[in-house]
Write a protein that holds these residues in place. Structure first.
Motif, PDB file in Angstrom:
ATOM      1  N   ARG A   1       0.172  -3.979  -1.793  1.00  0.00           N
ATOM      2  CA  ARG A   1      -0.561  -2.734  -1.596  1.00  0.00           C
ATOM      3  C   ARG A   1       0.323  -1.632  -1.032  1.00  0.00           C
ATOM      4  N   LEU A   2       1.457  -2.022  -0.474  1.00  0.00           N
ATOM      5  CA  LEU A   2       2.401  -1.035   0.036  1.00  0.00           C
ATOM      6  C   LEU A   2       3.267  -0.503  -1.099  1.00  0.00           C
ATOM      7  N   HIS A   3       3.667   0.751  -0.989  1.00  0.00           N
ATOM      8  CA  HIS A   3       4.545   1.366  -1.992  1.00  0.00           C
ATOM      9  C   HIS A   3       5.773   1.946  -1.300  1.00  0.00           C
TER      10      HIS A   3
ATOM     11  N   ASP B   1      -5.440   0.879   0.892  1.00  0.00           N
ATOM     12  CA  ASP B   1      -4.339   1.323   0.055  1.00  0.00           C
ATOM     13  C   ASP B   1      -3.081   1.557   0.888  1.00  0.00           C
ATOM     14  N   ASN B   2      -2.054   2.079   0.243  1.00  0.00           N
ATOM     15  CA  ASN B   2      -0.774   2.300   0.909  1.00  0.00           C
ATOM     16  C   ASN B   2      -0.916   3.216   2.123  1.00  0.00           C
TER      17      ASN B   2
ATOM     18  N   ARG C   1      -0.093   1.954   5.934  1.00  0.00           N
ATOM     19  CA  ARG C   1       1.020   2.587   6.652  1.00  0.00           C
ATOM     20  C   ARG C   1       0.536   3.307   7.911  1.00  0.00           C
TER      21      ARG C   1
END
Length: 224
Positions: free
Chosen positions: A150-152, A196-197, A201
């Protein structure tokens, strides 16, 4: 699923209400006397007081003023006819929590065997005039989320550090009994879409800025 009850109280109307007896129609009397069970799921909205117990109880006490019969009890008149005794004794409000995750609930949801555990326990032993007309249970359910993909940019496949985030659904105890399995899955899916990202974060940034990591309680309310 193990559920721990943290608090059990009677919430009464915030103001004085009429002390009277309400006649029930024949349409009311042909229905079996029982508590109808409903479970609701609510997505966290980012507010610091989202599903705050104190706020919920204060709001409930205020709404019981115009809807004062709900805070009463059932009883019988001199002819043995069922009626509502408006005595402002209050409605049952339970606060509970579980270390279980949502998967524990939906894994075998086809038989609904675990759903009754989400409902408030009401003592019927004292007779029809002893128990409240309404019982509410606030329960927190957790969902662990793997943040690797899910991280970008996504983390490499060999990364073995912790990337588990938690999402939570607060329930008022009941819709699970009436809705289909597909509808329940859709509720969970909507929560997962929010992880989501940007969300993940923001959680990482929060932890980085925290002066004492050990003081941070785990849960989406602290990472939102």
């Amino acid at each position: 699923m193990e559920i721990t009850m943290k608090e059990s109280t009677m919430v009464c109307p915030a103001e004085e209400t009429p002390n009277q007896r309400l006649w029930l129609s024949n349409l009311d009397l042909v229905v079996t006397v029982y508590h109808m069970s409903t479970v609701y799921f609510y997505k966290p909205n980012g507010s610091s007081d989202f599903f705050d117990t104190k706020v919920l109880k204060e709001s409930l006490s205020k709404i019981l003023v115009p809807f004062y019969p709900v805070a009463g009890r059932l009883g019988y008149d001199e002819n043995g006819r069922l009626e509502i005794i408006c005595n402002a004794k209050g409605v049952l409000f339970i606060v509970a929590e579980t270390t279980s995750i949502m998967d524990d609930l939906v894994q075998d949801f086809t038989d609904g065997s675990k759903v009754p555990q989400l409902l408030p326990k009401i003592d019927y032993s004292g007779g029809i005039s002893s128990y409240p007309l309404l019982g509410l249970q606030q329960l927190k359910l957790n969902m662990p989320i793997d943040g690797r993909n899910r991280l970008h940019p996504p983390l490499p496949p060999g990364y073995f550090g912790n990337v588990i985030f938690f999402a939570a659904l607060f329930t008022r105890a009941g819709d699970l009994l009436s809705e289909s399995f597909i509808d329940t899955v859709k509720r969970i899916h909507e929560i997962l879409k929010e992880m989501d990202n940007e969300y993940l974060r923001s959680g990482i940034d929060y932890i980085e800025r925290a002066p004492d990591i050990e003081a941070i309680s785990r849960g989406p309310q602290t990472l939102r």
